[in-house]
Write a protein that holds these residues in place. Structure first.
Motif, short mmCIF file in Angstrom:
data_model
loop_
_atom_site.label_atom_id
_atom_site.label_comp_id
_atom_site.label_asym_id
_atom_site.label_seq_id
_atom_site.Cartn_x
_atom_site.Cartn_y
_atom_site.Cartn_z
N VAL A 126 0.85 -1.19 0.00
CA VAL A 126 0.00 0.00 0.00
C VAL A 126 0.88 1.23 0.00
CG1 VAL A 126 -1.73 1.31 1.29
CG2 VAL A 126 -1.86 -1.19 1.22
N GLN B 287 5.92 3.06 1.52
CA GLN B 287 5.04 1.91 1.32
C GLN B 287 5.01 1.05 2.57
OE1 GLN B 287 6.81 0.01 -2.12
NE2 GLN B 287 5.50 1.14 -3.54
N GLY C 22 -7.83 3.98 -3.64
CA GLY C 22 -7.59 4.11 -2.22
C GLY C 22 -8.49 5.09 -1.52
N GLY D 210 -4.24 -8.28 -3.42
CA GLY D 210 -4.63 -6.88 -3.34
C GLY D 210 -6.02 -6.59 -3.86
N ARG E 279 -8.56 -3.94 -2.21
CA ARG E 279 -8.96 -2.78 -3.02
C ARG E 279 -10.48 -2.66 -3.06
NH1 ARG E 279 -6.26 0.01 -7.34
NH2 ARG E 279 -7.72 0.99 -8.78
N CYS F 196 1.71 5.02 0.67
CA CYS F 196 1.29 6.02 1.66
C CYS F 196 1.88 7.38 1.27
CB CYS F 196 1.78 5.64 3.05
SG CYS F 196 1.29 3.98 3.58
N LEU G 220 -3.94 6.61 1.24
CA LEU G 220 -3.53 5.21 1.11
C LEU G 220 -4.07 4.70 -0.22
CD1 LEU G 220 -4.51 3.88 4.67
CD2 LEU G 220 -2.37 4.95 3.96
N SER G 221 -3.23 4.06 -1.02
CA SER G 221 -3.68 3.56 -2.32
C SER G 221 -3.06 2.21 -2.61
CB SER G 221 -3.35 4.55 -3.44
OG SER G 221 -1.97 4.81 -3.48
N ILE G 222 -3.86 1.37 -3.31
CA ILE G 222 -3.43 0.03 -3.70
C ILE G 222 -3.38 -0.02 -5.22
CG2 ILE G 222 -4.00 -2.43 -3.65
CD1 ILE G 222 -5.44 -1.94 -1.03
#
Length: 304
Positions: free
Chosen positions: A86, A153, A140, A102, A106, A88, A93-95
């Motif tokens: 993930v 991350q 995210g 994942g 997600r 940061c 926060l994003s996938i």
């Protein structure tokens, strides 16, 4: 006995469609468990039966009426030891991973809304909880505080989501017991249908607690049961004495208020000009002691 299968932490909500609809009867509750030793209604449950689980069900279901958070929803884990990276960036926060472990994380991110809680299980075994402040972002969410002191991350093996719920009852300072929450007169709002359903189910729960010889987890004042058992009763100003003395004194002063300040009060609250002081006080008393929710509780109680 009627079988009822619920989860701990959402027993009242789970029971909405399972409680009897014609007459009170003994219940045979079961608690759902992934590693349960038996199957009931197609769901794995704990092996306990009898009056023990029955008492626990009524305790859990009634205590749920005070809850402000729903049960944790957990994304399915991937293969053993698999982790999802993930990104940061401040509070974002994003996938990026679209398939594999994942994907389910997600999807859970995409379900989140502002005000939800996210619990992140890190690869090192620690857990971190954050509040969602902005949702439906590409890949995210934004949370209330950064995961890392600077951009980087983290490896996550598990994500859980918890949604806020509106409590049915809350602690009442005047009586030292529980009373209807501030949402008891908001049954026509956006979440009114959910509130009506839960208040109705709580009414059934009260009737069933008597039939099953079980206690509930809430301490409710005598006034609650007086109104529950007498559907035609209408509370008056004197009923506030001992329930909320400060409000009783304030409304008593309203009866002696001069015309000019009383007119300004009605304008401020958007009330009809023709409303008298006595009618105003009666409205306020009923709003507190006989909220809309009481009708749903009565309807559920007397349904059985």
């Amino acid at each position: 006995p009627l079988a009822v299968v619920v989860r701990r932490g959402s027993a009242l909500q789970d029971a909405v469609s399972q409680l009897p609809d014609a007459h009170a009867c003994p219940l045979s509750p079961y608690f759902e468990a992934a590693a349960g030793t038996k199957s009931v209604m197609g769901r794995r449950v704990e092996g306990g039966e009898g009056h023990g689980p029955r008492k626990e069900f009524f305790t859990c279901a009634s205590a749920d009426a005070l809850e402000r958070w729903g049960p944790w929803l957990t994304a399915p884990k991937g293969s053993s030891g698999a982790a999802t990276v993930v990104a940061c960036q401040g509070c974002q926060l994003s996938i990026e991973e679209l398939e594999g472990p994942g994907k389910s994380l997600r999807e859970l991110f995409s379900r989140s809304c502002v005000g939800d809680r996210l619990r992140l299980g890190l690869r090192d075994g620690t857990e971190v909880t954050r509040l969602v402040t902005k949702a439906h972002c590409a890949g995210g969410v934004y949370v209330d505080s950064p995961m890392l002191p600077e951009a980087g991350q983290v490896s996550i093996v598990c994500v859980s989501l918890q949604e806020p719920v509106l409590p049915l009852f809350e602690f009442h300072r005047g009586t030292g017991q529980h009373w209807f929450s501030a949402y008891a007169n908001d049954l026509s709002g956006p979440r009114g249908e959910d509130l009506r359903s839960r208040f109705f189910t709580f009414g059934k729960l009260l009737a069933l607690s008597v039939a099953n010889h079980c206690k509930i987890a809430l301490a409710l004042p005598i006034a609650f049961f007086q109104l529950l058992l007498n559907g035609k009763a209408r509370p008056v100003l004197g009923d506030l004495r001992g329930f909320d003395n400060a409000l009783h004194d304030s409304l008593s002063k309203c009866l002696k208020m001069r015309q000019a300040p009383f007119k300004a009060l009605k304008e401020l609250e958007g009330l009809p000009e023709t409303l008298s002081r006595e009618e105003y006080v009666a409205r306020q008393v009923e709003t507190i002691l006989l909220p809309e929710a009481m009708s749903e509780v009565q309807r559920g109680f007397w349904r059985l």
